[in-house]
Scaffold this motif. Structure first.
Motif, short mmCIF file in Angstrom:
data_model
loop_
_atom_site.label_atom_id
_atom_site.label_comp_id
_atom_site.label_asym_id
_atom_site.label_seq_id
_atom_site.Cartn_x
_atom_site.Cartn_y
_atom_site.Cartn_z
N CYS A 1 0.83 -1.21 0.00
CA CYS A 1 0.00 0.00 0.00
C CYS A 1 0.87 1.26 0.00
N VAL A 2 1.99 1.21 0.71
CA VAL A 2 2.91 2.35 0.70
C VAL A 2 3.49 2.55 -0.70
N LEU A 3 3.86 1.45 -1.35
CA LEU A 3 4.36 1.56 -2.72
C LEU A 3 3.30 2.15 -3.65
N ALA A 4 2.04 1.73 -3.45
CA ALA A 4 0.96 2.25 -4.29
C ALA A 4 0.74 3.74 -4.05
N LEU A 5 0.79 4.16 -2.79
CA LEU A 5 0.64 5.59 -2.50
C LEU A 5 1.80 6.39 -3.10
N ARG A 6 2.99 5.82 -3.08
CA ARG A 6 4.12 6.49 -3.72
C ARG A 6 3.91 6.59 -5.23
N GLY A 7 3.43 5.51 -5.82
CA GLY A 7 3.16 5.52 -7.25
C GLY A 7 2.09 6.52 -7.64
N MET A 8 1.14 6.75 -6.73
CA MET A 8 0.06 7.69 -7.01
C MET A 8 0.57 9.10 -7.27
N ARG A 9 1.66 9.48 -6.61
CA ARG A 9 2.17 10.85 -6.74
C ARG A 9 2.58 11.18 -8.17
N THR A 10 3.06 10.18 -8.91
CA THR A 10 3.53 10.42 -10.28
C THR A 10 2.62 9.77 -11.32
N LEU A 11 1.45 9.28 -10.89
CA LEU A 11 0.58 8.53 -11.81
C LEU A 11 0.18 9.35 -13.02
N HIS A 12 -0.25 10.58 -12.82
CA HIS A 12 -0.70 11.41 -13.93
C HIS A 12 0.43 11.67 -14.91
N MET A 13 1.59 12.01 -14.39
CA MET A 13 2.74 12.30 -15.24
C MET A 13 3.15 11.06 -16.05
N ARG A 14 3.18 9.90 -15.39
CA ARG A 14 3.58 8.68 -16.08
C ARG A 14 2.55 8.24 -17.12
N LEU A 15 1.28 8.44 -16.81
CA LEU A 15 0.23 8.08 -17.78
C LEU A 15 0.29 8.97 -19.00
N LYS A 16 0.50 10.24 -18.80
CA LYS A 16 0.59 11.15 -19.95
C LYS A 16 1.81 10.81 -20.82
N GLU A 17 2.91 10.43 -20.18
CA GLU A 17 4.09 10.04 -20.94
C GLU A 17 3.85 8.70 -21.64
N ALA A 18 3.16 7.78 -20.97
CA ALA A 18 2.81 6.50 -21.60
C ALA A 18 1.92 6.74 -22.82
N GLU A 19 1.00 7.68 -22.70
CA GLU A 19 0.13 8.03 -23.82
C GLU A 19 0.96 8.56 -24.99
N ARG A 20 1.86 9.48 -24.71
CA ARG A 20 2.67 10.08 -25.78
C ARG A 20 3.52 9.03 -26.48
N ARG A 21 4.17 8.21 -25.69
CA ARG A 21 5.04 7.19 -26.26
C ARG A 21 4.24 6.12 -27.00
N GLY A 22 3.10 5.74 -26.41
CA GLY A 22 2.27 4.73 -27.05
C GLY A 22 1.78 5.18 -28.42
N LEU B 1 1.91 -5.06 -27.26
CA LEU B 1 3.09 -4.30 -26.84
C LEU B 1 2.76 -3.38 -25.67
N GLN B 2 3.65 -3.34 -24.71
CA GLN B 2 3.61 -2.36 -23.63
C GLN B 2 4.82 -1.45 -23.83
N ILE B 3 4.56 -0.16 -23.98
CA ILE B 3 5.64 0.80 -24.23
C ILE B 3 6.09 1.40 -22.90
N GLY B 4 7.35 1.18 -22.57
CA GLY B 4 7.90 1.65 -21.32
C GLY B 4 8.62 2.98 -21.46
N LEU B 5 9.62 3.18 -20.62
CA LEU B 5 10.28 4.48 -20.53
C LEU B 5 11.65 4.53 -21.21
N GLU B 6 11.98 3.49 -21.97
CA GLU B 6 13.26 3.51 -22.68
C GLU B 6 13.25 4.58 -23.79
N ASP B 7 14.42 4.84 -24.33
CA ASP B 7 14.52 5.80 -25.43
C ASP B 7 13.71 5.30 -26.63
#
Length: 390
Positions: free
Chosen positions: A247-268, A368-374
């Motif tokens: 649950c602590v890991l999930a709460l930590r992930g929540m802080r950057t969820l919006h930023m990571r989703l928007k980047e996942a959208e762009r890369r996808g 395909l799952q697009i991650g954070l690599e170049d």
């Protein structure tokens, strides 16, 4: 901070504030980790009447409550319960809306473990399942039986990414007094607010984007006011709760969820467009692309797209060629799950277990799952892979 105070902010700001209260945490930014089973009562009367905010570890801890409350506010729900996995969240939701003798409707594109649970465990307890074409829309009314208690949705569908007409199906369900459950893992409440569209219960595999780092298993189930009491009672009866560390890991992930989703959208979108132009690719199954079934519903109801999509190759390629391609990828890994920082690729063929629809693609299919690599490294890796495919 209260839900009402938080609601005046945009979602990116909300995510930084939910599930914590520095004023009650001696000024520390993050909430402390509570781990334990026993709760001590001050008097015998308190003990006998369970007079405490937390009565025992299986009923929750402050750490679990922080995540439950945060997700409830994010999802616009009446309440949330947690489970140790996404599949656990699915089973909790179905146990809360069904009883022996009931009938449920399940999309043919549903996550395969959900199908296995229906065909196995639920069937053993006298619950029957009818699978339906995910693109059926309001036509689902023809499949409703007198004992239908639940209509399950998954938008987009597992592997083949069909986007369902959620409002049309919800309208039929409400007309007949049927509960609706949706697996909303692909979009999360950031890109699709299921309860705002009338869905009773929304399931999320926090394993994916909420965790974001492929290092936890977690499920979340939120419900509207009408369905919340039954969901909470089911959770309390089963005590299927996750560990506090997760649950602590999930709460930590929540802080950057919006930023990571928007980047996942762009890369996808970038990778999907690049693949659509490849001579080896017949079509791209990405909700934001017109070639994806239900694209019009995604465009109408969703506010974004994530980094998971599929492609169908042109005819003529062999499984042997595909093995040559996948066995030697340098950046893409082969593995299940998604939503983490690493890019993944897997072949799939759902023809053998679909029953309401036929999966007959013109060629081999890949998810395909697009991650954070170049991005250039990812494209080069696929380019080399396609060379081996040939």
């Amino acid at each position: 901070m209260s839900s009402k105070q938080n609601s005046c902010f945009n979602v990116a700001t909300q995510l930084t504030r939910l599930g914590r209260d520095p004023g009650e945490q001696h000024g520390f930014v993050n909430a402390p980790l509570y781990k334990g089973s026993t709760v001590i009562y001050q008097t015998m009367d308190d003990l006998e009447h369970r007079r405490s905010r937390f009565t025992y570890g299986t009923a929750g801890t402050p750490t679990i409550a922080n995540l439950e409350n945060a997700w409830t506010q994010l999802a616009g729900a009446a309440g949330t319960v947690l489970s140790p996995s996404g599949l656990g969240a699915v089973t909790l939701s179905l146990f809360s809306t069904t009883k022996s003798g009931d009938h449920i409707l399940m999309p043919d594109s549903v996550y395969r473990p959900t199908r296995n649970f229906c065909n196995g465990m639920l069937a053993r307890y006298g619950v029957t399942t009818t699978y339906y074409d995910p693109m059926i829309g309001s036509g689902i009314e023809a499949l409703v039986q007198p004992n239908t208690s639940t209509i399950f949705l998954e938008a987009p569908g597992s592997q083949t990414l069909e986007v369902q007409d959620v409002p049309a199906i919800v309208a039929v369900a409400r007309q007949h007094g049927i509960k609706t459950i949706i697996d909303n893992t692909w979009a999360t409440p950031i890109f699709f607010r299921a309860h705002d569209h009338g869905v009773d219960v929304s399931v999320e595999a926090g394993t994916k984007y909420l965790g974001g780092h492929s290092d936890l298993l977690l499920g979340l189930v939120s419900a509207n006011a009408e369905s919340w009491p039954a969901l909470r009672a089911t959770y309390d009866a089963m005590a299927m709760l996750p560990g506090a560390d997760d649950c602590v890991l999930a709460l930590r992930g929540m802080r950057t969820l919006h930023m990571r989703l928007k980047e996942a959208e762009r890369r996808g979108l970038d990778m999907a467009s690049w693949l659509q132009a490849r001579p080896e690719v017949s079509r791209v199954l990405h909700p934001a692309f017109e070639s994806c079934p239900g694209h019009e519903f995604w465009k109408r109801d969703f506010t974004g797209s994530s980094g998971l999509f599929s492609i169908v190759l042109k005819p003529g390629y062999t499984r042997e060629g595909l093995a040559r391609m996948l066995d030697h990828m340098a950046v893409f890994g082969m593995g299940f799950s998604w939503g983490g920082y690493e890019s993944l690729i897997i072949p799939f063929d759902c023809a053998q277990y679909r029953t309401a629809t036929s999966w007959k693609p013109e060629g081999l299919a890949l998810r395909l799952q697009i991650g954070l690599e170049d991005i250039d490294d990812l494209k080069h890796d696929l380019d080399q892979g396609f060379a081996r495919l040939k």
